[in-house]
Design a protein around this motif. Structure first.
Motif, short mmCIF file in Angstrom:
data_model
loop_
_atom_site.label_atom_id
_atom_site.label_comp_id
_atom_site.label_asym_id
_atom_site.label_seq_id
_atom_site.Cartn_x
_atom_site.Cartn_y
_atom_site.Cartn_z
N ILE A 1 42.62 59.99 52.90
CA ILE A 1 43.98 61.00 52.46
C ILE A 1 43.59 62.11 51.53
CG2 ILE A 1 45.64 59.52 53.48
CD1 ILE A 1 46.08 58.41 50.69
N GLY A 2 42.85 61.98 50.82
CA GLY A 2 42.58 63.32 49.71
C GLY A 2 42.06 64.21 50.52
N LYS B 1 39.69 63.12 61.25
CA LYS B 1 39.43 63.37 59.86
C LYS B 1 39.02 62.34 59.32
CE LYS B 1 42.04 61.67 57.83
NZ LYS B 1 42.55 60.21 57.63
N PRO B 2 38.04 62.11 58.32
CA PRO B 2 37.28 63.57 57.69
C PRO B 2 36.28 63.50 58.71
CG PRO B 2 36.80 61.46 56.39
CD PRO B 2 37.91 61.23 57.24
N PHE C 1 49.43 62.57 47.84
CA PHE C 1 49.50 61.56 48.99
C PHE C 1 48.93 60.38 48.69
CE2 PHE C 1 48.31 61.62 53.87
CZ PHE C 1 49.03 60.27 54.13
N GLY C 2 49.67 59.18 48.40
CA GLY C 2 49.46 57.75 48.09
C GLY C 2 50.37 56.88 48.77
N TRP D 1 51.42 66.52 54.75
CA TRP D 1 50.72 66.44 55.83
C TRP D 1 51.13 66.25 57.10
CZ3 TRP D 1 52.26 62.46 52.98
CH2 TRP D 1 52.81 61.37 53.60
N ARG D 2 52.48 66.05 57.17
CA ARG D 2 53.21 65.80 58.54
C ARG D 2 54.57 66.65 58.39
NH1 ARG D 2 54.20 59.40 58.11
NH2 ARG D 2 55.70 59.47 56.30
N ALA D 3 54.38 67.98 57.71
CA ALA D 3 55.41 68.78 57.33
C ALA D 3 56.40 69.30 58.78
CB ALA D 3 55.37 69.96 56.44
#
Ligand SMILES: NC(=O)c1ccc[n+]([C@@H]2O[C@H](COP(=O)([O-])OP(=O)(O)OC[C@H]3O[C@@H](n4cnc5c(N)ncnc54)[C@H](OP(=O)(O)O)[C@@H]3O)[C@@H](O)[C@H]2O)c1
Length: 345
Positions: free
Chosen positions: A179-180, A97-98, A154-155, A259-261
């Motif tokens: 990460i967006g 990604k992207p 996400f930051g 994003w890594r739940a």
């Protein structure tokens, strides 16, 4: 048909190492070829992990008979060129990604996969996590009613280095593409066609740019015709809380490190109605590899969980966001169009 996948790696860098950890944990999956611009780096990668994998250039790995699927793990501006090497050889591709830098490249890559009848999937690994699948199930079953709002951030702070992948415009740096894209992918899960359909939402964005001209922070508001909205933040200059919250007319969903739940919580009637825990088999990257294996067995050219149209539509939204904040990469003739790719016919 035999189980498993023989993987060829292009670009043995940071994420390729994480991916390899996942592959090592999967039965039947194996890295059989490592491709680098410098053979010494491929040899070092293999040695670190005790692989007996072939070593070669990107071209050699993309055409190796020992490879079923190629994993493209190079910086974003290389994705189209490197995935194309494999797609032209009829090799399946899992591309980091992207998917590409902009929509013109994404359309070209997906078209090449279709022309060659070969599998192409964006390595948007979050989409394939069991916790994400559970959220998808809750949304589909109406557990939270109609989604009205998503807030996701996400930051992290990456010290400014103009030559690093995150800040260098030549490497398509910036928080949005890096990460967006995860926040937009979650928004697509929640709002579906309202985000990825032809109309798309109204987009408002404020951003702070780094001295190199790439975005180091974006606050994005997506407003849908229904009145629903998504408030998305991505930053490489500050730490955020990494949470996602989905508010619906009948309930809510909370995800930590969305994003890594590994855990999803459902709220209904003012109480916590369900908590679902999903420990990873390895580090989370295994679920996208398992999806590739499933698709190869079916002879599919795209995943129903993340179809080409969604990857393309989200690149279009990211092009639009970059137009709003004036972030154009040096290899683009205009924002969203890579000089060597051009506009679609
Ligand atoms: N899924 C995730 O969680 C995740 C996390 C991080 C990154 N990513 C994605 O993975 C891709 C690679 O990120 P990364 O952090 O792994 O990057 P990286 O370590 O800086 O680079 C990956 C490899 O790409 C090769 N490469 C090819 N052209 C290059 C160029 N012009 N400059 C630098 N390296 C080049 C290099 O290997 P050789 O020179 O040896 O061929 C390098 O080791 C990005 O698209 C990123 O968005 C995904």
């Amino acid at each position: 048909m035999k189980l498993g996948v023989r993987w060829g790696i292009l670009g043995p860098g940071a994420i390729a190492r994480s991916f390899a950890t996942a592959i090592d944990a999967l039965e039947g999956h194996e890295i059989t070829a490592t491709g680098s611009r410098d053979p010494d780096r491929a040899v070092a990668f293999n040695a670190e992990r005790n692989y007996g994998a072939e070593v070669g250039s990107y071209e050699q790995v993309a055409s190796s008979d020992s490879v079923d699927a190629v994993y493209v793990a190079t910086p974003h501006p290389g994705h189209l060129e490197h995935a194309s090497l494999a797609l032209r050889q009829g090799k399946a591709v899992l591309c980091e990604k992207p998917l590409t830098v902009n929509a013109s490249e994404a359309r070209a890559m997906c078209e090449l996969a279709r022309e060659n009848g070969v599998l192409l999937m964006e390595a948007m690994w979050s989409r394939f996590l069991p916790a994400t699948r559970r959220v998808e199930g809750w949304l589909a079953s109406g557990a939270i009613g109609e989604p009205r709002k998503l807030a996701a951030s996400f930051g992290f702070r990456a010290p400014f280095d103009p030559k690093s992948r995150l800040y260098d415009p030549e490497l398509a740096g910036g928080s949005l593409l890096d990460i967006g894209c995860y926040t937009l992918s979650l928004a697509a899960l929640v709002f579906g066609q309202a985000l990825i359909g032809t109309e798309g939402p109204e987009i408002e964005v404020t951003a702070e740019l780094a001295p190199t001209g790439v975005d180091q922070h974006c606050n994005i508001v997506l407003r849908f015709p229904s009145g629903a909205e998504a408030n998305l933040q991505c930053s490489i200059d500050r730490q955020t809380d990494h949470t996602a919250a989905i508010q619906g007319t009948e309930g809510g969903i909370a995800l930590d490190e969305f994003w890594r739940a590994r855990r999803a919580v459902l709220y209904r009637n003012s109480i916590r109605a369900a908590t679902s825990e999903f420990p990873f088999l390895a580090n989370g990257y295994e679920y996208q590899a398992m999806e590739v294996e499933r698709l190869l067995r079916e002879g599919a050219i795209e995943s129903p969980l993340l179809p080409h149209a969604e990857s393309i539509a989200l690149m279009e939204r990211m092009d639009e966001i970059r137009r709003r904040i004036g972030v154009q990469y040096p290899f683009e003739s205009t924002i969203g169009v890579t000089e060597t790719v051009g506009e679609p016919n």
